[in-house]
Scaffold this active site. Sequence first.
Site, PDB file in Angstrom:
ATOM      1  N   SER A 282     -18.746 -13.986  -6.463  1.00  0.00           N
ATOM      2  CA  SER A 282     -19.630 -14.758  -5.581  1.00  0.00           C
ATOM      3  C   SER A 282     -21.055 -14.913  -6.111  1.00  0.00           C
ATOM      4  O   SER A 282     -21.831 -15.696  -5.548  1.00  0.00           O
ATOM      5  CB  SER A 282     -19.676 -14.109  -4.190  1.00  0.00           C
TER       6      SER A 282
ATOM      7  N   GLU B 216     -13.028  -9.514 -55.257  1.00  0.00           N
ATOM      8  CA  GLU B 216     -14.334 -10.127 -55.441  1.00  0.00           C
ATOM      9  C   GLU B 216     -14.487 -10.893 -56.761  1.00  0.00           C
ATOM     10  O   GLU B 216     -15.232 -11.865 -56.827  1.00  0.00           O
ATOM     11  CB  GLU B 216     -15.436  -9.050 -55.360  1.00  0.00           C
TER      12      GLU B 216
END
Length: 798
Positions: free
Chosen positions: A364, A90
Amino acid sequence: MTRKKKKRNLWRWFGILAGALVLLVVGGCAAMLSVGNALVDQGKVKEQIETTVLYDRNEQEVYRLYVEDREYVEYQEIPPIIVSAFVNVEDERFFTHRGVDVIAIGRALYKDILAGSKVEGASTITQQLAKNVYLTHEKSLWRKTKEALIALNLEQNYSKEQILEFYLNEIFFGDAVYGIKAASRYYFGKDDLNELTLAEVATLAALPKAPNSYSPLKNYEKSLERRKVVLALMEKNGAITKEQREAAEKEELKLVGASKGDKAVRAYVDYVLQEAQEKFGITENQLYRGGYQIYTEMDSQAQNAMIRAFDNPELFPKSKSEDLVQAGMVIMDPYTGGVAAMMGGRDYVSKGLNRALTKRSPGSTFKPLAVYAPALEQDWNPYDMLRDEKMTFQGGYSPSNWNGDGYLGRVSMYDALKRSKNVPAVWLLNEMGIDTSFRYLDRFGIPYDKEKDRQLGIALGGLTYGVSPLEMAAAYSAFANHGVLVEPHAIVKIQDRDGAILENEVATSTVVTEQTSYYMTKMLQAVVKEGTGKAARMNRPVAGKTGTTQMEGTRGGNRDAWFVGYTPEYVGAVWMGYDKSNAEANYLTKGSEVTAKFFSTVMTEALEGREIQSFTKPKGVKDLVPPVNLQPITDLQVENLMDSIHLVWSAIPDDRVLYRIYRYIGDPANKELIGETEYNEWMDTGIQSTEPVNYLVVPYDSQNKREGSESNIVQIIPAPLLDPELAPPVDEEGEGMEEIPPEGEEPDMEDPNAKQPDVTKPPQPETEPVNPELNLLEPPAQGEPEKQEKGKEKEKNN
């Protein structure tokens, strides 16, 4: 000219720098005034947290977002390897800068200029602490200025060790977890930070950059890649050896991942958090600490109905393996677009796999979206005839109807959808064109790959990436809402702690016409009433479609089972299957009857107590009237009376049918229309002929002005019609008397008692046997020419 231009540029840059300096000074003063004594208050971190509350559509509280998993840990209790990992990834110059890293800023600006966009950040650990504790997450120069000044003040008032202590207790690790100790317990089940391995430490250090993206619970592979970046930086800066890095990269993590909050609504809550970030720009970190009031579209009755169904093992197929048959379900209000209920799975954990949002092959259930609704928009009719026979299309694609469903030659669109026939759907898509289908899929909000999905298999749901239950529910909502699709959403509005309200702006669009949506609703109702979706029937009107996808390598096994349907109140979509299917054990032995029943169970309870409503027909929309069934007449009979010919036949049970009577003598080409009647009999008078007379009857559709097929042909020689004056005399008793011809005339040589010629029916022409499976509402007329539309074959009975 060049010198003047250079001078102008220098003055411009001087002006920009002077303005920035003024802004920095003014901003600094404002920041100092706004922060005040808070800069020296070590309890400020905890004071900033306030619970956020979620409400349902009735403004009843359903969930609370708050920092429940935080345990403060002193710097002395934090192992050096954790400090090293976070500093290296960081802020590697943390121990040398004064709160703002000028070198990092310069490097970030240089990379941003080269890339043409922002690619690297330059915030120090101190700046991150300042932002999280004292500032909002707005993106502006003003906020960055205050952030830098607060960081400078923090560095003046606290030691580096104290700042690291604040930071490691404040940082957000995802899923309502704040602070290094809570993260250790949540992800790895370890309360003692000294028990964490190097791989676990690197994994935690990887999280602050993007907690959701790098969570090992949500995306292990992405988390591993980020872990490797952390370990490489640690090795580069001498914090670990090469051997330690390699071992930590290979270590398989043992994750705990205890869920947060109530599992029953957690999938819905996670969807709210995602929407708040994407639509309102409010981060999860802000929501957990910001004291917001979020008003949602949740229907608690529907949500609870869904929860109970997911907890009921009797509603799920039994699994052959240790893996559960999973499910995802969504219920929406089609008129508002509000997501009323959502479940992400039977064992959903926060930030886990939300199966309501996961893409699967729709089978379907995709036919109404990709084929039938677009066809109706192109002037096809629900009772138009489609081809239903084994055929091969361009490219060698040869679909089959599902097992047990044969081929009928021709079938109406209505029946093809009701029976979920595959070949007619593919044939119709081929007639209509894939580009037309794509155009409507765009309107329905269905994502697809324009290159890979350009094939006829999309008629049966053959998509490269599939669709989610939420996407299917949203698409079907257009049928329920008279052709209008309202953007699906969970949030109505958000109110912050100061009372400011953010309203959700919801988009709407017209997808299909009211006529098409009405026809689709009628056809989808037939699917439930008498077709493949019977298991979804309820005590109220319901329309919907089933869908399955086969599991390759099995006999009749399915990978996915679907039901998507709607009532006049809600639309819902449910998927069932395995997270990871295979042909050995992880496949479904049952089909969409399971999902249809699941839908019915949930929706029945969700709507319990509500008045039963009916689907409405918009004004100006034509009703779906079944076509006239012009059944062939095969039993026409004839009788010779004294002064007429009597025809009789069996009636067709439809008041719209009339009967046309044709007659001819000799050549059939000379047949003439002699009458039309609504009854099933006819008297032909005044006919004189010594030759046989032929009759036939043709049923006539008075509604659509069309004839059916010809009946059987009957033949007869009429009785001679005599002049009454020439009739033989009769005595008083009515008996005939022999007439004596006048003198000089020869008597008629024809014996009046001679036997009349036999009146018999000629052999009836053979008619084609009626297919008992052809249960059509509109059988085709014999010899009827097929329609041609835009150069393509379009089979209709008109």
